[in-house]
Scaffold this active site. Structure first.
Site, PDB file in Angstrom:
ATOM      1  N   ARG A   1       3.616  -3.266  11.460  1.00 27.18           N
ATOM      2  CA  ARG A   1       4.908  -3.841  11.821  1.00 27.18           C
ATOM      3  C   ARG A   1       6.039  -2.861  11.514  1.00 27.18           C
ATOM      4  O   ARG A   1       6.917  -2.628  12.343  1.00 27.18           O
ATOM      5  CB  ARG A   1       5.135  -5.150  11.060  1.00 27.18           C
ATOM      6  CG  ARG A   1       6.463  -5.803  11.382  1.00 27.18           C
ATOM      7  CD  ARG A   1       6.765  -7.006  10.467  1.00 27.18           C
ATOM      8  NE  ARG A   1       8.127  -7.413  10.651  1.00 27.18           N
ATOM      9  CZ  ARG A   1       9.181  -6.812  10.101  1.00 27.18           C
ATOM     10  NH1 ARG A   1       9.038  -5.767   9.323  1.00 27.18           N
ATOM     11  NH2 ARG A   1      10.406  -7.253  10.333  1.00 27.18           N
TER      12      ARG A   1
ATOM     13  N   ASP B   1     -10.273  -0.276  11.929  1.00 26.12           N
ATOM     14  CA  ASP B   1     -11.507  -0.978  12.291  1.00 26.12           C
ATOM     15  C   ASP B   1     -11.175  -2.426  12.622  1.00 26.12           C
ATOM     16  O   ASP B   1     -10.962  -3.238  11.721  1.00 26.12           O
ATOM     17  CB  ASP B   1     -12.514  -0.921  11.134  1.00 26.12           C
ATOM     18  CG  ASP B   1     -13.836  -1.589  11.479  1.00 26.12           C
ATOM     19  OD1 ASP B   1     -13.953  -2.187  12.582  1.00 26.12           O
ATOM     20  OD2 ASP B   1     -14.752  -1.527  10.651  1.00 26.12           O
TER      21      ASP B   1
ATOM     22  N   GLY C   1      -5.182   2.362  -0.071  1.00 18.46           N
ATOM     23  CA  GLY C   1      -4.556   1.298   0.727  1.00 18.46           C
ATOM     24  C   GLY C   1      -4.529  -0.054   0.046  1.00 18.46           C
ATOM     25  O   GLY C   1      -3.464  -0.659  -0.111  1.00 18.46           O
TER      26      GLY C   1
ATOM     27  N   ASP D   1      -0.849   1.337   1.409  1.00 20.71           N
ATOM     28  CA  ASP D   1      -0.299   0.918   2.705  1.00 20.71           C
ATOM     29  C   ASP D   1       1.188   0.595   2.551  1.00 20.71           C
ATOM     30  O   ASP D   1       2.007   0.944   3.406  1.00 20.71           O
ATOM     31  CB  ASP D   1      -1.033  -0.312   3.246  1.00 20.71           C
ATOM     32  CG  ASP D   1      -2.481  -0.039   3.593  1.00 20.71           C
ATOM     33  OD1 ASP D   1      -2.811   1.110   3.940  1.00 20.71           O
ATOM     34  OD2 ASP D   1      -3.293  -0.982   3.517  1.00 20.71           O
TER      35      ASP D   1
ATOM     36  N   HIS E   1      -9.616   2.994   7.776  1.00 20.60           N
ATOM     37  CA  HIS E   1     -10.430   1.988   7.104  1.00 20.60           C
ATOM     38  C   HIS E   1     -11.736   2.637   6.667  1.00 20.60           C
ATOM     39  O   HIS E   1     -12.156   3.665   7.230  1.00 20.60           O
ATOM     40  CB  HIS E   1     -10.713   0.819   8.040  1.00 20.60           C
ATOM     41  CG  HIS E   1      -9.581  -0.147   8.134  1.00 20.60           C
ATOM     42  ND1 HIS E   1      -9.299  -0.847   9.273  1.00 20.60           N
ATOM     43  CD2 HIS E   1      -8.667  -0.550   7.208  1.00 20.60           C
ATOM     44  CE1 HIS E   1      -8.263  -1.642   9.063  1.00 20.60           C
ATOM     45  NE2 HIS E   1      -7.862  -1.471   7.822  1.00 20.60           N
TER      46      HIS E   1
ATOM     47  N   ASP F   1      -1.496  -6.280   4.299  1.00 23.32           N
ATOM     48  CA  ASP F   1      -0.808  -5.003   4.082  1.00 23.32           C
ATOM     49  C   ASP F   1      -0.881  -4.123   5.319  1.00 23.32           C
ATOM     50  O   ASP F   1       0.082  -3.445   5.667  1.00 23.32           O
ATOM     51  CB  ASP F   1      -1.416  -4.251   2.890  1.00 23.32           C
ATOM     52  CG  ASP F   1      -1.276  -5.012   1.585  1.00 23.32           C
ATOM     53  OD1 ASP F   1      -0.318  -5.792   1.458  1.00 23.32           O
ATOM     54  OD2 ASP F   1      -2.142  -4.827   0.711  1.00 23.32           O
TER      55      ASP F   1
ATOM     56  N   HIS G   1      -7.174  -6.405   2.390  1.00 25.93           N
ATOM     57  CA  HIS G   1      -5.746  -6.062   2.438  1.00 25.93           C
ATOM     58  C   HIS G   1      -5.200  -6.097   3.868  1.00 25.93           C
ATOM     59  O   HIS G   1      -4.218  -5.420   4.175  1.00 25.93           O
ATOM     60  CB  HIS G   1      -5.500  -4.709   1.764  1.00 25.93           C
ATOM     61  CG  HIS G   1      -6.115  -3.542   2.467  1.00 25.93           C
ATOM     62  ND1 HIS G   1      -7.459  -3.346   2.558  1.00 25.93           N
ATOM     63  CD2 HIS G   1      -5.536  -2.505   3.113  1.00 25.93           C
ATOM     64  CE1 HIS G   1      -7.694  -2.235   3.241  1.00 25.93           C
ATOM     65  NE2 HIS G   1      -6.542  -1.709   3.586  1.00 25.93           N
TER      66      HIS G   1
END
Length: 152
Positions: A107, A91, A66, A71, A19, A101, A98
Site C-alpha cells: 500500500r 509468494d 520482514g 517490512d 518471501h 505487514d 506477517h
C-alpha cells in the site's frame, strides 16, 4: 490530496524483498543482474539481505527480517522518499503470518508511486527499461502542501 513531483535519479535506491519460498529465485535473479544492480544503493529485509550479500558480494543495507519489522522499516523508508523502487518476489500461494505487514508495504509503495515488481518478469521489465538508468520525475502526494493548508 494534491500531488507534487519528486525526482528518481539515475543512481537508484532499490529495495529487494522475497518471501521464504522465493528467496532462491530472487538470489538467482540478482546474480543474473549483478552488474546492472552494482552501481545502485541496495536495501533488503534481514534474511534476504544477508543471503544476497553473502552469495553475490554486493553491498546491501539489511533491515530487520520482514516478520520482525523489516517490512515496516522499508515502508518507512519509502514514505521518507529514501527508496526509489522495489523488487519483491512475493509468494501469493502461501499465507505468511506477517501478511498484514506485506499488504501495508504494498500500500505505501502504491501511495508514494514507486515502481514495484512482484515477480521475475516484471523485475526484468523494470531493470531493462530505458528509464532505469535515467533521472525521472514521479508524482507523489503533496504532504507538505496538505499540512500547510491544514495549519493555515
Amino acid at each position: 490530496m494534491n500531488t507534487t513531483t519528486r525526482p528518481i535519479f539515475s543512481h537508484k535506491r532499490i529495495a529487494l524483498v522475497a518471501h521464504d519460498s522465493c528467496k532462491q529465485n530472487l538470489l538467482n535473479w540478482v546474480k543474473k543482474h549483478k552488474e546492472a544492480l552494482a552501481p545502485h544503493q541496495l536495501y533488503a529485509t534481514g534474511t534476504t539481505g544477508h543471503l544476497l550479500s553473502r552469495e553475490t558480494g554486493l553491498e546491501i543495507a539489511s533491515l530487520l527480517s520482514g516478520p520482525m519489522g523489516g517490512d515496516q522499516q522499508l515502508g518507512g523508508l519509502i514514505a521518507e522518499k529514501k527508496i526509489d523502487m522495489m523488487i519483491f518476489f512475493w509468494d501469493p500461494m502461501n499465507a505468511a503470518p506477517h501478511d498484514p505487514d506485506v499488504k501495508a508495504l504494498m500500500r505505501i509503495a502504491t501511495v508514494w508511486n514507486i515502481p514495484v515488481a512482484i515477480n521475475q518478469s516484471t523485475a526484468d521489465f523494470l531493470l531493462t527499461s530505458n528509464l532505469f538508468d535515467q533521472k525521472i520525475d514521479i508524482d507523489i502526494p503533496d504532504y507538505e502542501g496538505y499540512l500547510k493548508a491544514r495549519l493555515d
